[in-house]
Design a protein around this motif. Structure first.
Motif, PDB file in Angstrom:
ATOM      1  N   MET A 187       0.833  -1.192   0.000  1.00  0.00           N
ATOM      2  CA  MET A 187       0.000   0.000   0.000  1.00  0.00           C
ATOM      3  C   MET A 187       0.879   1.257   0.000  1.00  0.00           C
ATOM      4  SD  MET A 187      -3.080   1.021   2.604  1.00  0.00           S
ATOM      5  CE  MET A 187      -2.012   1.525   3.941  1.00  0.00           C
ATOM      6  N   ALA A 188       1.943   1.236   0.792  1.00  0.00           N
ATOM      7  CA  ALA A 188       2.867   2.380   0.826  1.00  0.00           C
ATOM      8  C   ALA A 188       3.562   2.546  -0.523  1.00  0.00           C
ATOM      9  CB  ALA A 188       3.900   2.185   1.933  1.00  0.00           C
ATOM     10  N   GLU A 189       3.999   1.441  -1.119  1.00  0.00           N
ATOM     11  CA  GLU A 189       4.639   1.518  -2.444  1.00  0.00           C
ATOM     12  C   GLU A 189       3.696   2.153  -3.462  1.00  0.00           C
ATOM     13  OE1 GLU A 189       5.293  -1.538  -6.012  1.00  0.00           O
ATOM     14  OE2 GLU A 189       6.437  -2.114  -4.229  1.00  0.00           O
ATOM     15  N   ASN A 190       2.452   1.697  -3.483  1.00  0.00           N
ATOM     16  CA  ASN A 190       1.487   2.249  -4.440  1.00  0.00           C
ATOM     17  C   ASN A 190       1.265   3.738  -4.214  1.00  0.00           C
ATOM     18  OD1 ASN A 190       1.220  -0.289  -5.584  1.00  0.00           O
ATOM     19  ND2 ASN A 190      -0.686  -0.748  -4.546  1.00  0.00           N
ATOM     20  N   ALA A 191       1.174   4.145  -2.967  1.00  0.00           N
ATOM     21  CA  ALA A 191       0.979   5.569  -2.672  1.00  0.00           C
ATOM     22  C   ALA A 191       2.188   6.380  -3.128  1.00  0.00           C
ATOM     23  CB  ALA A 191       0.720   5.769  -1.184  1.00  0.00           C
ATOM     24  N   TRP A 192       3.382   5.934  -2.796  1.00  0.00           N
ATOM     25  CA  TRP A 192       4.586   6.675  -3.202  1.00  0.00           C
ATOM     26  C   TRP A 192       4.713   6.727  -4.722  1.00  0.00           C
ATOM     27  CZ3 TRP A 192       9.072   8.655  -0.506  1.00  0.00           C
ATOM     28  CH2 TRP A 192       8.854   8.812   0.864  1.00  0.00           C
ATOM     29  N   ASN A 193       4.347   5.652  -5.406  1.00  0.00           N
ATOM     30  CA  ASN A 193       4.426   5.674  -6.869  1.00  0.00           C
ATOM     31  C   ASN A 193       3.409   6.619  -7.499  1.00  0.00           C
ATOM     32  OD1 ASN A 193       6.663   4.105  -7.651  1.00  0.00           O
ATOM     33  ND2 ASN A 193       5.564   2.232  -7.175  1.00  0.00           N
ATOM     34  N   SER A 194       2.418   7.064  -6.737  1.00  0.00           N
ATOM     35  CA  SER A 194       1.482   8.064  -7.257  1.00  0.00           C
ATOM     36  C   SER A 194       2.152   9.435  -7.352  1.00  0.00           C
ATOM     37  CB  SER A 194       0.242   8.162  -6.361  1.00  0.00           C
ATOM     38  OG  SER A 194       0.536   8.879  -5.164  1.00  0.00           O
ATOM     39  N   ARG A 195       3.219   9.621  -6.611  1.00  0.00           N
ATOM     40  CA  ARG A 195       3.942  10.892  -6.540  1.00  0.00           C
ATOM     41  C   ARG A 195       3.005  12.039  -6.150  1.00  0.00           C
ATOM     42  NH1 ARG A 195       4.507   8.240 -10.588  1.00  0.00           N
ATOM     43  NH2 ARG A 195       3.679   9.718 -12.086  1.00  0.00           N
ATOM     44  N   ASP A 196       2.072  11.744  -5.267  1.00  0.00           N
ATOM     45  CA  ASP A 196       1.096  12.725  -4.777  1.00  0.00           C
ATOM     46  C   ASP A 196       1.402  13.005  -3.298  1.00  0.00           C
ATOM     47  OD1 ASP A 196      -1.104  14.046  -3.693  1.00  0.00           O
ATOM     48  OD2 ASP A 196      -2.570  12.856  -4.803  1.00  0.00           O
ATOM     49  N   PRO A 197       2.069  14.129  -3.003  1.00  0.00           N
ATOM     50  CA  PRO A 197       2.452  14.414  -1.619  1.00  0.00           C
ATOM     51  C   PRO A 197       1.270  14.444  -0.650  1.00  0.00           C
ATOM     52  CG  PRO A 197       3.557  15.921  -3.112  1.00  0.00           C
ATOM     53  CD  PRO A 197       2.549  15.158  -3.925  1.00  0.00           C
ATOM     54  N   ASP A 198       0.114  14.920  -1.085  1.00  0.00           N
ATOM     55  CA  ASP A 198      -1.050  14.957  -0.204  1.00  0.00           C
ATOM     56  C   ASP A 198      -1.505  13.547   0.152  1.00  0.00           C
ATOM     57  OD1 ASP A 198      -1.228  17.788  -0.055  1.00  0.00           O
ATOM     58  OD2 ASP A 198      -2.241  17.821  -1.999  1.00  0.00           O
ATOM     59  N   ARG A 199      -1.605  12.687  -0.852  1.00  0.00           N
ATOM     60  CA  ARG A 199      -2.022  11.303  -0.612  1.00  0.00           C
ATOM     61  C   ARG A 199      -1.042  10.582   0.308  1.00  0.00           C
ATOM     62  NH1 ARG A 199      -2.251   6.429  -5.126  1.00  0.00           N
ATOM     63  NH2 ARG A 199      -2.594   4.769  -3.627  1.00  0.00           N
ATOM     64  N   VAL A 200       0.237  10.703   0.008  1.00  0.00           N
ATOM     65  CA  VAL A 200       1.247   9.997   0.791  1.00  0.00           C
ATOM     66  C   VAL A 200       1.266  10.494   2.231  1.00  0.00           C
ATOM     67  CG1 VAL A 200       3.728   9.544   1.017  1.00  0.00           C
ATOM     68  CG2 VAL A 200       2.645   9.436  -1.234  1.00  0.00           C
ATOM     69  N   SER A 201       1.177  11.793   2.421  1.00  0.00           N
ATOM     70  CA  SER A 201       1.295  12.356   3.771  1.00  0.00           C
ATOM     71  C   SER A 201       0.178  11.901   4.704  1.00  0.00           C
ATOM     72  CB  SER A 201       1.341  13.882   3.715  1.00  0.00           C
ATOM     73  OG  SER A 201       0.090  14.414   3.323  1.00  0.00           O
ATOM     74  N   MET A 202      -0.947  11.509   4.171  1.00  0.00           N
ATOM     75  CA  MET A 202      -2.071  11.086   5.013  1.00  0.00           C
ATOM     76  C   MET A 202      -1.835   9.739   5.702  1.00  0.00           C
ATOM     77  SD  MET A 202      -3.856  13.691   5.012  1.00  0.00           S
ATOM     78  CE  MET A 202      -5.172  13.056   6.024  1.00  0.00           C
ATOM     79  N   ALA A 203      -0.790   9.030   5.331  1.00  0.00           N
ATOM     80  CA  ALA A 203      -0.458   7.759   5.985  1.00  0.00           C
ATOM     81  C   ALA A 203       0.351   7.970   7.264  1.00  0.00           C
ATOM     82  CB  ALA A 203       0.326   6.868   5.028  1.00  0.00           C
TER      83      ALA A 203
END
Length: 158
Positions: A23-39
């Motif tokens: 799940m973390a890999e998929n979020a980071w591969n989105s390159r979306d700082p807002d999405r990633v930061s919510m984890a």
């Protein structure tokens, strides 16, 4: 009747830890700082190479700077070990700079989670190695997560 998906909160089992890493890999591969930061927790502590900072706003700012510099970023993460509320990860990612030089980054992360499954601590050690474009290994379409049939890292030559 289908089995419900496991909640990705501590205490971790092997299955949950692997799912959390993907799940973390998929979020980071989105390159979306807002999405990633919510984890991460609001006061999450980070050590990333020479930078040490704390808080979701600092995480977002860091990720924005990172992905402004690291172009065509593609990441593969794998769970290395886990405990009740901790996961150790190894990873590799490829990117190029604005001059077209490609790099492969190699690293390890130690993660610690709160009871809600948000990461409250991330400590990363990372090394970059310049590579030739012909030596790249990660080629999936960046508009989607890494395909399930794409090789991971355990059997990679480096």
């Amino acid at each position: 009747m289908t089995t419900p998906a496991p909640k990705l909160v501590p205490p971790f089992t092997r299955e949950i830890a692997i799912a959390k890493v993907r799940m973390a890999e998929n979020a980071w591969n989105s390159r979306d700082p807002d999405r990633v930061s919510m984890a991460y927790t609001e006061d999450s502590f980070w050590r990333n190479r020479a930078e040490i900072f704390q808080g979701r706003a600092a995480i977002r700012a860091f990720l924005q700077r990172k992905w402004d510099k690291e172009l065509d970023y593609r990441l593969v993460k794998e769970m290395w070990a886990f405990g009740d509320n901790r996961i150790a990860v190894r990873f590799q990612y490829e990117w190029h700079d604005d001059a077209g030089q490609w790099y492969r980054a190699y690293g390890n992360e130690n993660w610690e989670f709160d009871e809600a499954g948000l990461m409250r601590r991330r400590e990363a050690s990372i090394n970059d190695r310049p590579i030739e474009e012909r030596d790249r290994r990660f080629f999936w379409d960046t508009s989607a997560p890494r395909p399930d049939d794409h090789p991971g890292l355990i059997n990679s030559p480096e």
